[in-house]
Design an enzyme around this catalytic site. Structure first.
Site, mmCIF file in Angstrom:
data_model
loop_
_atom_site.group_PDB
_atom_site.id
_atom_site.type_symbol
_atom_site.label_atom_id
_atom_site.label_comp_id
_atom_site.label_asym_id
_atom_site.label_seq_id
_atom_site.Cartn_x
_atom_site.Cartn_y
_atom_site.Cartn_z
ATOM 1 N N ASP A 82 1.413 -0.924 32.828
ATOM 2 C CA ASP A 82 0.068 -1.062 32.267
ATOM 3 C C ASP A 82 -0.928 -0.287 33.123
ATOM 4 O OD1 ASP A 82 -2.319 -2.422 31.020
ATOM 5 O OD2 ASP A 82 -0.722 -3.599 30.112
ATOM 6 N N HIS A 118 -6.913 -4.212 32.064
ATOM 7 C CA HIS A 118 -6.009 -4.687 31.024
ATOM 8 C C HIS A 118 -4.715 -5.224 31.618
ATOM 9 C CE1 HIS A 118 -2.986 -3.810 27.787
ATOM 10 N NE2 HIS A 118 -3.940 -4.311 27.009
ATOM 11 N N SER A 135 -1.796 -6.735 22.597
ATOM 12 C CA SER A 135 -1.540 -6.674 24.045
ATOM 13 C C SER A 135 -1.465 -8.061 24.656
ATOM 14 C CB SER A 135 -2.665 -5.921 24.758
ATOM 15 O OG SER A 135 -2.435 -4.547 24.759
#
Lengths: 168, 993
Positions: free
Chosen positions: B449, B501, B685
Site C-alpha cells: 500500500d 491509506h 479498500s
C-alpha cells in the site's frame, strides 16, 4: 514613395495587426479578478456537486477533520470571522464522490466577462495507467474572489465544460 | 458588530423609547409631532429662530429611505444661516434645508435638526423614526429525556444547588442531562486567556452535582466531559448515601454500570486538587439501558478487577518517582516495577501538605459513606495513578489488573466499529485473536500500500520489518528510490492531508487492541508487514509486483528477503489493466500457500479491477452499514466475497461519525507536525482488510490453511452469510464474510474433521433497544453451522414482549418480528429476553436482550436556558438573541426586527457562560439540522414575517482523548452570542458534603 520605403510600412502592419488581434482576444478574455485558493481538500465531506457560494463556516466544515485524535487540537478552534476575510466571496466547486485518490482541482484563472465572474479550473484525474488505492474521496476546492461588479459566477474546467454556476 | 456597539444601540433604543414614550411617530408627512427645544442664549435684541422639519415617512422596513424637509423653519427677525442634521444612527451629520438619509438596520432612531440664525442663536427639533425588520419565529424542540443541571454557570440562570444528598436533583430514567461543575475560581476564559468572572459559579465553585434516580437494573451511566483540560469523575451511591462505585480516569468519559434495580444517587464532581488538574467543565450525563456496546477506555472504576494499593511503573527515574509519589518497589519485570503504595504516601510531591489535606477530605467524604477498606485502597490507587500519569518522568503507569478471559476489546473507539459485530468478530475472538498456536510461527499479513506510519501508537507494536518499493523518488517523497524504510511519507502533491491509506488498511487488519486506546483490529495478535508501493499519484504495477514478490519471499529488486514470508497479502489497490505477467506472479504466490486478498474497485462498475480480477486472488466487494452493496462498489463475475467497506456520507447508526470503516489514520495538513488519530474511510479498500484479517484468524487456528482450502470452504458457504439472492451472486460473491464461521471452519479443517462444525444457531443481533417510541423491530436467526437445525420455540421472559415469524423456512429459521406493548405499564425502563430454542437440546440456544422505556408526556423535559440566534454569512450574529426558558418541553421564540439578508438559525445553551453556544457538552441545534443548517432568506419584499422555523436542540456528547483533541458529531466550534449584562448573583446555600 520608393519600393524600399514600402517595406517598413508592411512590417509595421505585420506588427500592428497581431497586436490588435491580441487586444481583441484580451477583451474577450475579460478582466482578471483577484482570486485565491482558500481550501483544496481531497475529502470534503458533505460537498455538493457543482458550484455554490459558501461561508467561512462552510469552509471550516469542509476542512473539518474527522480525525478522532490522540493529540493536538482538531476541531476546537473558534469560527473564523477575522476582519479582512469577509472581503472575499467564497465559492466551492466539487465533482462529488470519486473512486480513488488522485482527483483534484487547481485554480487556473478568474476573470470578469460580460458581468459574470468566470472561474477557470483544472480538473486533474489520476494517470490511467497508475495503480490507485481503492478508497472513496470527495475532492473540492474553495476559491475566494474579491467582490466586484458581478452577480453571476460560473466555473469551467480546462475543456470549457461547465462545472456549475450560481447567482449571488 | 462589537459588543460595545451593540450595547450602544440597545442604550440608544432604550433612550429613544424613554424620550418618546410609546408613540413612536405616525405615518409619513407632516411636521406636527416634532419636539422643539428652546433656543440657546439669544441676544436680548434678537428673536430666536424656530426649528421645524417634516419627513416623507417615519416608519417602514429597513432599509428605510427618509427625506427631511426643514423649509418650515424660520427666523422672525432675520434669516437662518445653517441647518445641521443628526440622524440618530451614528452616521455623519448632514446640512442643508433639504436632505435625505437611509436607515440600514432596524431600530428606533431620533433625528434632530438644529438651525442657527444670523445672530448665532440656535434652536433644535427632534422626532422619532422607526425602521422595522422581519419577524422570525418558530420553536426549539428537545428530546423528551432532556434534563439540565440545576446549577450551571450561565449568568442569566438562577443556580439552585444540587450539591448534597439532601438537595439532590431528581432525574427521570432514561435521561440525557447537560451540566457544569467547577472548582472555585475556575471557569472559561476569553480569547485573551483572561477568566470570565461573571458566571454564577466562578467565585463560589460548584464542586458536586448530585442526582437522585430510580434505576431498573442493567443501566449504563455515562459521563462525557467537554473540556479537554478538565478532569471530572463520577460516583454512585445507594439510596442511603453509601458509596458503591466511582469511575476516575483521566479520559474524557467516565462510565458506571448498575445491575440492581433501586434508588440511587449519582454524583459528578471535578477531580480534586490532589490531581492538580483544572476542574471546570460542561458535561453530558446519560443514563440508559446498557446494551453492552459501549467501549471501556481503561481500568478506571473502583469496582474494576485490580489489586488495591499496587501499581505497575516504568520510569527512567525510578527512585525519584517512587519517592515523590510514596511508592515502594516490590518486584521487577524487565523495565516494569511492581510498586506498592507505602506509608509515605503521597510522597514528596511538591504540594505534599496540600495534597494530603485534599486527599484526606476527598477520601473522608466517601469513606464516611460506607466505603469498604478494599474500596478505599482502590480509590486511593486510582487517584495515585492519575498523579503518576501526569508525571512527565513516568513512561508507564498502570494498576495491577486481574486478568480474565474477554471477548470484547476495550479500545477507546471500539464502540464506533460497527463493522466488526457485522461480521461476527466478537464471537470469533472468543476462539482466537490471531496469536499463533504454541510452537507455530506468527501470522503475518503483508500490506502492499502507501506504507504504514510506523510510529502510530496503535500500530508500532504490531509490525515486522517491511520495505519501500517505490522506485520513483518523486512519487516516494522520501528523496530516494527503493529503500528499507516503509514508513508512509504521504501521497499528496498539494496542500492538505495525505491519505495514509496503508495505515488505515493496516489498522483494520491488526491494530493493537484491547489496550484501552484507539481502535481494534480484526486479528490483533497477528503481525503486519508494511510494504510501500503507492505514493504521490498512486503507484506503478512494477513497484506493486516487487512488493508482492518480497512478501512472498521471492527474489526482488531489494536484494533482500523477509525473515518469514507473509501468510496473507492484502492489496487494497487496483487499476483497470490486465497483465499476464501479474497473473503468473499471483499463480506463483498462491502455489506457495499464501492467501491474496484484493479490493474489487470503487467505480460502481461490473468491469474487473486488477489485481482483484486475477484468478486465485480473492476479490472483495464492499457493504454499507445495512449490509447492502455500497453504492460505489464494483460487482460482477469476479467478486468472491463481501465485507464492510462503509459509506462515509451517511450516519445511520447515529454515532456522530459517518458510516465508514473506523481505523488508524493521521493528519499531516500541518507541515510541521503529523497528528496520529483515527477516522472513518469508505471503499472496497476498507472491505478487503476485513477478509485478510479473518484469513489471519483462520490461519492462527489452522496454520496449514491453504488458499485452496480457503476457496473450497468459501464456495461451500462455510465462511460467509449468504446475503442477496440465494447462492453466489455478482454483488456479494459467496456472501458476507463471517469471522465466527470462518474460524470454526478452520478449526474443523485443522482437526481433520473436514469442515463440519455441526449446527450452530446464530442471530443477526444480540440486543434490541426500543427506546420510548418503537413498538416493532425485526431480527434474523440462521444456522451458522452445518446439518439441520430446527427452531422449536421462541420464549419470552416478559408479558409485554412477543415475537412472530415473518419469513421463515420449514425449520423456522428466517426473519422474526419482535414486538413490545407498553399498554398499562408505568413509566420506567423495562428489560426482557427473547430466547430461540432449537429442537435439538445439544445445539446452542440464542438469547436476545430487549430493553424499552415507558414515558408519559415530555412535560418535564428541559435542556436549559436557550439562546436563539441568527448568523449571517460572515459568521456574525445578527439582531438581539432570543433568550428562552423551557415551557412544557418546548421553546417558542420570536426574533423581531431582523434586517434583510441570508441567515442560519442556531439555538443552544451556554452552561459554562463563555458566550459561545454549542460548545462541547451544551445543547445545540440548527434549522433544519445541525449537520446541514439551511439558509433562511429574510426579505421584507417577500414576507414580513417568517414563522414555523422549528428545530431540534440536544446535548451532544463528544469524543475526546486524554491529551485533549476533540472530534464531535456536532459542531465543535462554538457560536458566539452577545449576552446581556449579568443579573445580580443569586444567593446560594453553603456547600455541604
Amino acid at each position: 514613395m520608393s519600393k524600399h520605403s514600402r517595406i517598413p510600412t508592411l512590417l509595421r502592419w505585420l506588427i500592428v495587426i497581431p497586436l490588435c488581434l491580441s487586444y481583441l482576444i484580451g477583451c474577450d478574455r475579460g478582466l482578471e479578478l483577484a482570486a485565491t485558493e482558500v481550501l483544496n481538500n481531497t475529502n470534503c465531506k458533505g460537498a455538493e456537486e457543482g458550484l455554490r457560494k459558501v461561508s467561512y463556516a462552510d469552509v471550516a466544515r469542509l476542512r473539518g477533520s474527522t480525525l478522532l485524535s490522540m493529540t493536538g487540537s482538531a476541531g476546537t478552534a473558534e469560527p473564523s470571522t477575522a476582519a479582512g476575510k469577509t472581503q472575499l466571496l467564497l465559492f466551492a466547486v466539487s465533482q462529488g464522490r470519486q473512486p480513488t485518490p488522485g482527483y483534484f482541482f487547481t485554480l487556473k484563472d478568474a476573470r470578469l466577462k460580460d458581468g459574470v465572474a468566470e472561474l477557470q479550473l483544472n480538473w486533474q484525474t489520476p494517470d490511467a495507467e497508475s495503480v490507485q488505492a481503492q478508497v472513496i474521496t470527495y475532492p473540492c476546492i474553495v476559491i475566494g474572489v474579491e467582490a466586484g461588479e458581478f452577480r453571476d459566477v460560473r466555473a469551467l474546467d480546462q475543456d470549457g465544460e461547465l462545472l456549475g454556476e450560481v447567482r449571488i | 458588530m462589537t459588543s460595545k456597539i451593540r450595547q450602544l444601540l440597545l442604550f440608544t433604543l432604550f433612550g429613544a423609547l424613554c424620550a418618546c414614550g410609546g408613540g413612536g411617530g405616525g405615518g409619513g408627512g407632516g411636521d406636527s409631532t416634532s419636539t422643539t427645544t428652546p433656543p440657546t442664549t439669544p441676544p436680548v435684541s434678537n428673536q430666536p429662530p424656530t426649528a421645524v422639519f417634516s419627513v416623507n415617512l417615519s416608519e417602514g422596513f429597513a432599509p428605510l429611505s427618509v427625506s427631511f424637509d426643514a423649509s418650515a423653519s424660520s427666523d422672525i427677525d432675520g434669516t437662518l444661516t445653517s441647518y445641521s442634521w443628526d440622524f440618530g444612527d451614528g452616521s455623519a451629520a448632514a446640512s442643508g434645508q433639504l436632505t435625505s438619509h437611509v436607515y440600514l438596520t432596524p431600530g428606533a432612531y431620533t433625528a434632530t435638526l438644529r438651525v442657527t440664525d444670523d445672530d448665532g442663536a440656535t434652536a433644535s427639533s427632534s422626532r422619532m423614526l422607526r425602521a422595522t425588520g422581519v419577524t422570525v419565529s418558530g420553536e426549539v424542540q428537545i428530546l423528551s429525556s432532556s434534563a439540565v443541571d440545576a446549577d450551571v454557570n450561565d449568568r442569566l440562570t438562577t443556580a439552585v444547588s444540587n450539591n448534597t444528598f439532601t438537595t439532590a436533583q431528581r432525574l427521570g430514567n432514561p435521561v440525557l442531562l447537560g451540566g457544569f461543575v467547577n472548582l472555585p475560581g475556575t471557569g472559561p476564559t476569553d480569547a485573551n486567556g483572561t477568566p470570565i468572572t461573571l458566571g454564577n459559579l466562578f467565585a463560589s465553585g460548584d464542586d458536586a452535582d448530585v442526582y437522585a434516580i430510580s434505576l431498573s437494573g442493567n443501566e449504563l451511566i455515562l459521563l462525557s466531559i467537554a473540556e479537554a483540560d478538565a478532569d471530572l469523575d463520577l460516583a454512585l451511591y445507594d439510596a442511603q448515601g453509601n458509596f458503591l462505585d466511582a469511575s476516575m480516569s483521566l479520559q474524557s468519559t467516565e462510565s458506571l454500570v448498575v445491575n440492581t434495580p433501586g434508588d440511587y444517587f449519582i454524583e459528578v464532581f471535578p477531580a480534586s486538587a490532589f490531581t492538580n488538574i483544572a476542574g471546570a467543565s460542561n458535561y453530558v450525563l446519560s443514563v440508559g439501558q446498557n446494551l453492552g456496546t459501549s467501549s471501556r477506555q481503561d481500568i478506571s472504576r473502583v469496582s474494576d478487577p485490580f489489586i488495591g494499593g499496587e501499581l505497575l511503573l516504568s520510569s527512567a527515574s525510578e527512585s525519584a518517582v517512587s519517592a515523590a509519589h510514596g511508592l515502594q518497589t516490590r518486584s521487577r519485570a524487565g523495565k516494569t516495577l511492581l510498586t506498592r503504595i507505602s506509608r509515605d504516601w503521597p510522597g514528596t510531591v511538591s504540594a505534599r501538605r496540600e495534597a494530603r489535606a485534599e486527599f484526606a477530605r476527598e477520601l473522608a467524604t466517601r469513606a464516611d459513606r460506607g466505603m469498604s477498606r478494599d474500596q478505599r485502597s482502590k480509590y486511593r490507587t486510582l487517584l495515585t495513578l492519575k498523579q503518576l500519569r501526569r508525571d512527565k518522568r513516568v513512561s508507564v503507569a498502570e494498576v495491577n489488573a486481574l486478568r480474565f478471559a474477554h471477548r470484547i476489546p476495550d479500545d477507546q473507539f471500539y464502540g464506533l466499529q460497527w463493522h466488526y459485530p457485522a461480521i461476527s468478530l466478537p464471537a470469533a475472538w472468543d476462539i482466537t485473536t490471531g496469536a499463533p498456536a504454541p510452537g507455530e510461527d506468527e501470522i503475518i499479513v503483508a500490506v502492499v500500500d502507501t506504507g504504514v506510519l510506523l510510529d502510530h501508537p496503535d500500530l508500532r507494536n504490531q509490525l515486522v520489518p517491511g520495505y519501500d518499493f517505490i522506485s520513483d523518488p518523486a512519487r516516494a517523497r522520501d528523496g530516494d528510490g527503493i529503500d528499507p524504510n516503509p514508513n508512509d511519507e504521504g501521497d499528496l502533491a498539494f496542500a492538505g492531508s495525505s491519505s495514509f491509506h496503508g495505515t488505515h488498511v493496516a489498522g483494520t487488519i491488526a491494530a493493537q487492541s484491547d489496550n484501552g486506546e484507539g481502535v481494534a483490529g480484526v486479528a490483533w495478535n497477528a503481525r503486519l508487514m508494511p510494504l510501500r508501493a503507492l505514493g504521490v499519484d498512486g503507484g506503478s504495477s512494477f513497484d506493486v509486483i516487487q512488493a508482492v514478490r518480497y512478501a512472498a519471499g521471492l527474489p526482488n529488486d531489494s536484494g533482500t528477503l523477509p525473515g518469514q514470508p507473509a501468510d496473507i497479502i492484502n492489496l487494497s489497490l487496483g487499476s483497470s489493466f490486465f497483465s499476464a505477467s501479474e497473473q503468473n506472479l499471483y499463480d506463483q504466490v498462491r502455489s506457495l500457500g499464501i492467501i491474496v486478498v484484493a479490493s474489487a474497485g470503487n467505480e460502481s462498475s461490473s468491469s474487473a479491477s486488477y489485481p482483484s480480477g486475477y484468478q486465485g486472488v480473492l476479490s472483495v466487494s464492499a457493504l454499507d452499514i445495512n449490509n447492502a452493496l455500497a453504492p460505489y462498489s464494483n460487482f460482477g463475475a469476479s467478486i468472491d466475497v463481501a465485507a464492510p467497506g462503509g459509506y462515509n456520507i451517511t450516519d445511520q447508526n447515529g454515532d456522530g461519525i459517518g458510516d465508514g470503516v473506523i481505523s488508524t489514520l493521521a493528519d499531516d495538513s500541518n507541515p510541521t507536525s503529523i497528528q496520529f488519530g483515527y477516522a472513518a474511510l469508505s471503499g472496497t479498500s476498507m472491505a478487503a482488510p476485513h477478509v485478510a484479517g479473518v484469513a489471519a484468524l483462520m490461519k492462527s487456528v489452522h496454520p496449514g490453511l491453504t488458499p485452496e482450502e480457503f476457496t473450497l470452504a468459501l464456495l461451500a458457504g462455510e465462511l460467509t452469510d449468504d446475503i442477496g439472492p440465494p447462492g453466489r451472486d455478482n454483488s456479494f460473491g459467496n456472501g458476507r464474510i463471517n469471522a465466527q464461521k470462518s474460524v470454526l471452519a478452520a478449526l474443523g479443517l485443522a482437526s481433520g474433521s473436514g469442515s463440519d462444525p455441526g449446527p450452530i444457531l446464530g442471530a443477526s443481533t444480540s440486543a434490541l433497544n426500543f427506546g420510548v417510541l418503537a413498538t416493532q423491530q425485526t431480527l434474523e436467526v440462521r444456522n451458522l453451522g452445518t446439518g439441520t437445525l430446527v427452531i422449536d420455540q421462541v420464549a419470552s421472559s416478559e408479558p409485554w414482549l412477543t415475537s412472530q415469524p415473518i419469513s421463515v423456512d420449514a425449520n423456522a429459521l428466517g426473519s422474526y418480528a419482535v414486538n413490545v406493548n407498553r399498554t398499562g405499564l408505568d413509566d420506567g425502563s423495562y428489560s426482557g429476553t427473547l430466547t430461540f430454542l432449537p429442537a435439538d437440546s445439544a445445539v446452542n440456544s440464542v438469547s436476545i436482550a430487549v430493553v424499552m422505556q415507558v414515558s408519559t408526556a415530555n412535560v418535564e423535559a428541559n435542556a436549559g436556558l436557550h439562546y436563539i440566534i441568527l448568523v449571517n454569512e460572515a459568521g456574525e450574529t445578527v439582531g438581539i438573541p432570543g433568550v428562552q426558558a423551557v415551557d412544557a418541553g418546548r421553546y417558542e421564540f420570536s426574533l423581531p426586527d431582523i434586517p434583510p439578508g441570508e441567515y442560519r438559525l442556531f439555538a443552544g445553551s451556554d452552561m459554562d457562560d463563555d458566550a459561545f453556544l454549542c460548545d462541547s457538552g451544551e445543547a445545540c441545534g440548527a434549522y433544519r439540522t445541525l449537520d446541514a443548517p439551511e439558509t433562511i432568506v429574510v426579505d421584507p419584499a417577500v414576507a414580513t414575517e417568517i414563522s414555523g422555523l422549528n428545530l431540534v436542540s440536544e446535548f451532544r456528547t463528544v469524543i475526546t482523548t486524554p491529551a485533549g483533541a476533540t472530534a464531535s458529531a456536532a459542531t465543535s466550534n462554538g457560536i458566539r452570542v452577545f449576552k446581556p449584562q449579568p443579573t445580580p448573583q443569586p444567593v446560594r446555600e453553603p456547600k455541604q458534603r
